[in-house]
Design a protein around this motif. Structure first.
Motif, PDB file in Angstrom:
ATOM      1  N   LYS A  86      11.770   4.094  -9.574  1.00  9.68           N
ATOM      2  CA  LYS A  86      11.448   4.455  -8.203  1.00  9.68           C
ATOM      3  C   LYS A  86      12.378   3.678  -7.282  1.00  9.68           C
ATOM      4  CE  LYS A  86       6.683   5.451  -9.234  1.00  9.68           C
ATOM      5  NZ  LYS A  86       5.310   5.309  -8.835  1.00  9.68           N
ATOM      6  N   ASN A 126      10.027   8.713  -5.309  1.00 11.67           N
ATOM      7  CA  ASN A 126       9.636   8.881  -6.711  1.00 11.67           C
ATOM      8  C   ASN A 126      10.644   9.793  -7.398  1.00 11.67           C
ATOM      9  OD1 ASN A 126       7.159   7.417  -6.477  1.00 11.67           O
ATOM     10  ND2 ASN A 126       6.369   9.158  -5.340  1.00 11.67           N
ATOM     11  N   GLN A 163       7.141   9.027  -0.189  1.00  6.86           N
ATOM     12  CA  GLN A 163       5.849   8.547   0.303  1.00  6.86           C
ATOM     13  C   GLN A 163       6.035   7.406   1.294  1.00  6.86           C
ATOM     14  OE1 GLN A 163       4.466   7.981  -3.924  1.00  6.86           O
ATOM     15  NE2 GLN A 163       2.543   8.444  -2.904  1.00  6.86           N
ATOM     16  N   LYS A 221       0.870  -1.188   0.000  1.00  6.51           N
ATOM     17  CA  LYS A 221       0.000   0.000   0.000  1.00  6.51           C
ATOM     18  C   LYS A 221       0.895   1.223   0.000  1.00  6.51           C
ATOM     19  CE  LYS A 221      -3.680  -2.055   2.739  1.00  6.51           C
ATOM     20  NZ  LYS A 221      -4.362  -2.050   4.033  1.00  6.51           N
ATOM     21  N   VAL A 222       0.588   2.165  -0.873  1.00  4.73           N
ATOM     22  CA  VAL A 222       1.309   3.436  -0.915  1.00  4.73           C
ATOM     23  C   VAL A 222       0.318   4.514  -0.506  1.00  4.73           C
ATOM     24  CG1 VAL A 222       2.607   5.041  -2.345  1.00  4.73           C
ATOM     25  CG2 VAL A 222       2.794   2.589  -2.765  1.00  4.73           C
ATOM     26  N   TYR A 223       0.702   5.319   0.471  1.00  6.50           N
ATOM     27  CA  TYR A 223      -0.199   6.333   1.002  1.00  6.50           C
ATOM     28  C   TYR A 223      -0.046   7.649   0.246  1.00  6.50           C
ATOM     29  CZ  TYR A 223      -1.009   3.009   4.681  1.00  6.50           C
ATOM     30  OH  TYR A 223      -1.353   1.878   5.366  1.00  6.50           O
ATOM     31  N   ARG A 224      -1.157   8.386   0.158  1.00  2.27           N
ATOM     32  CA  ARG A 224      -1.195   9.669  -0.540  1.00  2.27           C
ATOM     33  C   ARG A 224      -0.477  10.734   0.258  1.00  2.27           C
ATOM     34  NH1 ARG A 224      -4.435   9.637  -4.916  1.00  2.27           N
ATOM     35  NH2 ARG A 224      -5.800   7.869  -5.106  1.00  2.27           N
ATOM     36  N   PRO A 225      -0.116  11.838  -0.311  1.00  2.00           N
ATOM     37  CA  PRO A 225      -0.340  12.333  -1.669  1.00  2.00           C
ATOM     38  C   PRO A 225       0.624  11.694  -2.663  1.00  2.00           C
ATOM     39  CG  PRO A 225       0.887  13.961  -0.426  1.00  2.00           C
ATOM     40  CD  PRO A 225       0.553  12.844   0.532  1.00  2.00           C
ATOM     41  N   MET A 226       0.178  11.578  -3.896  1.00  2.00           N
ATOM     42  CA  MET A 226       0.945  10.881  -4.913  1.00  2.00           C
ATOM     43  C   MET A 226       1.962  11.772  -5.624  1.00  2.00           C
ATOM     44  SD  MET A 226      -0.196   7.882  -4.598  1.00  2.00           S
ATOM     45  CE  MET A 226       0.055   6.838  -6.003  1.00  2.00           C
ATOM     46  N   ASN A 227       1.896  13.081  -5.440  1.00  2.00           N
ATOM     47  CA  ASN A 227       2.756  13.988  -6.195  1.00  2.00           C
ATOM     48  C   ASN A 227       3.981  14.450  -5.406  1.00  2.00           C
ATOM     49  OD1 ASN A 227       1.342  15.489  -4.387  1.00  2.00           O
ATOM     50  ND2 ASN A 227       0.651  17.047  -5.841  1.00  2.00           N
TER      51      ASN A 227
END
Length: 131
Positions: free
Chosen positions: A115, A109, A68, A58-64
């Motif tokens: 990555k 990222n 992360q 699971k990767v938690y937000r925010p994606m930008n």
């Protein structure tokens, strides 16, 4: 006599060019090909992940953002059930990781290239901080 010396010199130069090509140019190609073929390993059980097999995470937000929070549960070989002979071991504390436990990691990222994942620890050795 001059043509004989020119012919021998030309043959020596051609032989040196062929040797240089084989020694330096093709050795670099072999190294890059062998590096690309290496399989990805699961950080929990060290099983090779082949084409089509992915980590369950699971990767938690925010994606930008460039950094992360990520939770890694395992791979198809060790999650949701371990295959026979597969052991789930934390790469940080080297203690067994139970089926209901996971690894905490940071996902970096990069704007160029792949990555990067840095494992911080398991549910035992890296407890989340209370806010």
């Amino acid at each position: 006599m001059d043509y004989l010396i020119i012919g021998i010199t030309t043959c020596i130069i051609i032989a040196l060019l062929i040797w240089f090509y084989k020694a330096y140019i093709t050795s670099g190609e072999k190294q890059s090909k062998s590096k690309a073929v290496q399989p990805v390993k699961c950080p929990i059980c060290s099983s090779n992940l082949f084409i089509g097999e992915n980590l369950i995470s699971k990767v938690y937000r925010p994606m930008n953002v460039p950094d992360q929070l990520m939770v890694i549960m395992g791979c198809p070989h060790c999650f949701p059930r371990c295959e026979p002979g597969v052991k789930r071991i934390c790469p940080v504390c080297h203690k067994p990781v139970e089926q209901d436990q996971s690894l905490t990691a940071r996902l970096f990222n990069k704007s160029i290239g792949k990555k990067h994942v840095h494992v911080i620890g398991c549910s035992n050795c890296h407890k989340p901080r209370a806010n």
